[in-house]
Scaffold this motif. Sequence first.
Motif, PDB file in Angstrom:
ATOM      1  N   TYR A 142      50.303  56.972  36.980  1.00  0.00           N
ATOM      2  CA  TYR A 142      50.925  57.246  38.376  1.00  0.00           C
ATOM      3  C   TYR A 142      52.400  57.933  38.159  1.00  0.00           C
ATOM      4  O   TYR A 142      52.821  58.439  38.985  1.00  0.00           O
ATOM      5  CB  TYR A 142      50.910  55.995  39.268  1.00  0.00           C
ATOM      6  CG  TYR A 142      51.837  55.081  39.041  1.00  0.00           C
ATOM      7  CD1 TYR A 142      53.403  55.236  39.369  1.00  0.00           C
ATOM      8  CD2 TYR A 142      51.947  53.918  38.341  1.00  0.00           C
ATOM      9  CE1 TYR A 142      54.542  54.428  39.116  1.00  0.00           C
ATOM     10  CE2 TYR A 142      53.082  53.100  37.851  1.00  0.00           C
ATOM     11  CZ  TYR A 142      54.033  53.282  38.449  1.00  0.00           C
ATOM     12  OH  TYR A 142      55.220  52.498  37.909  1.00  0.00           O
ATOM     13  N   ALA A 193      44.170  57.386  43.469  1.00  0.00           N
ATOM     14  CA  ALA A 193      45.293  56.126  43.356  1.00  0.00           C
ATOM     15  C   ALA A 193      46.585  56.296  42.670  1.00  0.00           C
ATOM     16  O   ALA A 193      47.512  56.044  43.331  1.00  0.00           O
ATOM     17  CB  ALA A 193      44.381  55.042  42.277  1.00  0.00           C
ATOM     18  N   SER A 194      46.680  57.121  41.972  1.00  0.00           N
ATOM     19  CA  SER A 194      47.969  57.574  41.336  1.00  0.00           C
ATOM     20  C   SER A 194      48.937  58.112  42.587  1.00  0.00           C
ATOM     21  O   SER A 194      50.133  58.003  42.525  1.00  0.00           O
ATOM     22  CB  SER A 194      47.792  58.561  40.224  1.00  0.00           C
ATOM     23  OG  SER A 194      47.304  57.867  39.262  1.00  0.00           O
ATOM     24  N   SER A 228      39.670  51.928  35.923  1.00  0.00           N
ATOM     25  CA  SER A 228      40.551  52.966  36.783  1.00  0.00           C
ATOM     26  C   SER A 228      42.019  52.248  37.019  1.00  0.00           C
ATOM     27  O   SER A 228      43.053  52.788  37.169  1.00  0.00           O
ATOM     28  CB  SER A 228      39.622  52.793  38.089  1.00  0.00           C
ATOM     29  OG  SER A 228      38.324  53.386  37.877  1.00  0.00           O
ATOM     30  N   THR A 279      43.550  61.578  32.275  1.00  0.00           N
ATOM     31  CA  THR A 279      42.323  60.680  32.453  1.00  0.00           C
ATOM     32  C   THR A 279      41.132  61.179  31.766  1.00  0.00           C
ATOM     33  O   THR A 279      40.294  60.558  31.216  1.00  0.00           O
ATOM     34  CB  THR A 279      42.013  60.303  33.960  1.00  0.00           C
ATOM     35  OG1 THR A 279      43.233  60.096  34.623  1.00  0.00           O
ATOM     36  CG2 THR A 279      40.900  59.497  34.253  1.00  0.00           C
ATOM     37  N   THR A 291      45.435  53.990  36.134  1.00  0.00           N
ATOM     38  CA  THR A 291      46.453  54.286  37.160  1.00  0.00           C
ATOM     39  C   THR A 291      47.620  53.727  36.994  1.00  0.00           C
ATOM     40  O   THR A 291      48.571  54.294  37.210  1.00  0.00           O
ATOM     41  CB  THR A 291      45.906  53.456  38.456  1.00  0.00           C
ATOM     42  OG1 THR A 291      44.600  54.434  38.874  1.00  0.00           O
ATOM     43  CG2 THR A 291      46.692  53.899  39.823  1.00  0.00           C
ATOM     44  N   VAL A 326      47.861  63.667  35.794  1.00  0.00           N
ATOM     45  CA  VAL A 326      46.969  62.423  35.838  1.00  0.00           C
ATOM     46  C   VAL A 326      45.568  62.935  35.607  1.00  0.00           C
ATOM     47  O   VAL A 326      45.001  62.133  34.683  1.00  0.00           O
ATOM     48  CB  VAL A 326      47.012  61.875  37.410  1.00  0.00           C
ATOM     49  CG1 VAL A 326      46.077  60.603  37.286  1.00  0.00           C
ATOM     50  CG2 VAL A 326      48.573  61.287  37.334  1.00  0.00           C
ATOM     51  N   VAL A 336      41.133  57.765  39.688  1.00  0.00           N
ATOM     52  CA  VAL A 336      42.432  57.458  39.274  1.00  0.00           C
ATOM     53  C   VAL A 336      43.676  58.379  39.828  1.00  0.00           C
ATOM     54  O   VAL A 336      44.591  58.143  40.110  1.00  0.00           O
ATOM     55  CB  VAL A 336      42.435  57.567  37.724  1.00  0.00           C
ATOM     56  CG1 VAL A 336      43.850  57.558  37.110  1.00  0.00           C
ATOM     57  CG2 VAL A 336      41.829  56.593  36.923  1.00  0.00           C
ATOM     58  N   THR A 337      43.091  59.726  40.018  1.00  0.00           N
ATOM     59  CA  THR A 337      43.932  60.638  40.489  1.00  0.00           C
ATOM     60  C   THR A 337      44.520  60.537  41.830  1.00  0.00           C
ATOM     61  O   THR A 337      45.807  60.285  42.494  1.00  0.00           O
ATOM     62  CB  THR A 337      43.460  62.035  40.510  1.00  0.00           C
ATOM     63  OG1 THR A 337      43.169  62.343  38.881  1.00  0.00           O
ATOM     64  CG2 THR A 337      44.638  63.030  41.151  1.00  0.00           C
TER      65      THR A 337
END
Length: 542
Positions: free
Chosen positions: A163, A81-82, A155, A219, A159, A215, A78-79
């Motif tokens: 983000y 992708a953000s 995820s 998460t 995201t 982020v 997630v981090t």
Amino acid sequence: MSVRERVTAARERATDGDETALGQGLTLLAGAIAAAVVLPLGWLVVDAFGLGSRALELLVAGQTIRVLLRSVALVGVVTAASVLIGVPLAVLTVQGDLPFSRFWTVVVALPLAVPSYLGAFAAVSAFGPRGQLANILAPLGIEQVPTVYGFVGASVVLTLYTYPYVFLTTRASLLSLDASLVEAARTLNAGRWEAFRRVTLPQILPGIAAGALLVALYTLSDFGTPNIMRVEVFTQFIYARYNGFMRDYAALLSLQLFAVTAVILAIESRVGADDSGAYASGGDRGAFDLDLGLWRYPAAILPAAVGLVAILLPVGIFGVWFLRSGPGYATGSMAFSWSYGWNSVYVALLAAGGSVLVALPIALRSAASSSRLASLADRAPYVGYATPGIVLAIALVSFSLDVLPALYRTIPLLVFAYVVRFMPQAIGSIRTSALQVDSRFVEAARVLGRSPLGAFRSVTLPLVLPGIATGAALVFLTTMKELPATLILRPLRFDTLVTYIWRVQEAGLYGAAAVPALVLVVVSGLSMAVILAQGSGPGADT
């Protein structure tokens, strides 16, 4: 003695008196408050010790390790992708000549106003096995759609709603970028990508790291989204043990989750503190213009697509629920009551007021003094902010049962949890305003005979009111959306918007969640609009 000498002597006496009396008292008060809000977290250690030699065995158990690795993997995905979404959007809206750039700035920031568990709720309703998409495709002979549940689904949802942290912090860095350095690189025949990589990126890296930290912490601490998307992570694992009357085991797991949080903070501090690429220059501040040429219209597809999926989809789904909801959706104990909305507003107002009262002495002393105690008092409350809500809630349950049973599952304990969790938001905004107060105004008030308290009331307080209002609004907004702490600490038969949404979600009564979900989105959206309207915010001119 001349008039100037008398004024100087009076100013020194006022300053010295403030430092020796009021200043030291304020420092001690700030330190005591910081210690009080952090102390209950220590009760997790007390509970964990109750496991004795079994503690290590439970920590290294196969199921615990698997859940830990899955949680860390979710944070990493997630981090990353953000960052991949947030940084390009920040560059496009700040430096690029997008059509309607101000509008797209607001659009890509607004997903932050939607609680991620509502986004997950909408995603399941739209793309789940019995969702809207399946209903549309069924007449066409398509009986199955790809599952939205699982690690990938969680995820994607997380995201989409985290983000904006990276977008906002990166945007702030770009707005303060020294454009002359980029122009110098371009005159030295550096291409756009090389100039960005060698000049722009090193300067905005601390901003990117700050957003990535937010982020990662969100998460790691999120409870609702993984639960709805059927991904077992640490928050669910802890909640299940707590509900299974294994308080000591839940405390041990909470400490393990807190240790992961500390590692994330340590990694971010190494990245954010690396100022090797930061350039000191007296050149003009402001973003370097990026001419997109014919690509300016295709580039607008990115913010449009993100806004469509993250904002219009959930709002549309909630609207469908609202139109289709009928008596069957709201019966018995599941019937919606506007008292739930009032309960949310009530505790959020108490949390906002309490946070401001507690944050004010800490922020003022931090802005006025560089002593170690003042610095420690300023940083200590951030432990609560970095602590996942479920960990804090379990710590307060243990503390109240062992020390103050009368506070167990009461409004004061719930509000205290909100204050511990979100007070740093008020500290940051108040301290920022306090740093902008010209000390000469305070000194002048002291020279004119005002007491330290009188000078604060007539000079400092009016100047820091904007920061107080901003901090209170931030705490109010985040309190309205907080789920795990509210679920665990609320009094019996005390429902809020989020706890009601959670109950009907577990019962599968999607239509009953329409009104409270829309109310939460509207309240959050209005709060975000106020923040974006500030001159230093994302809505400012570039």
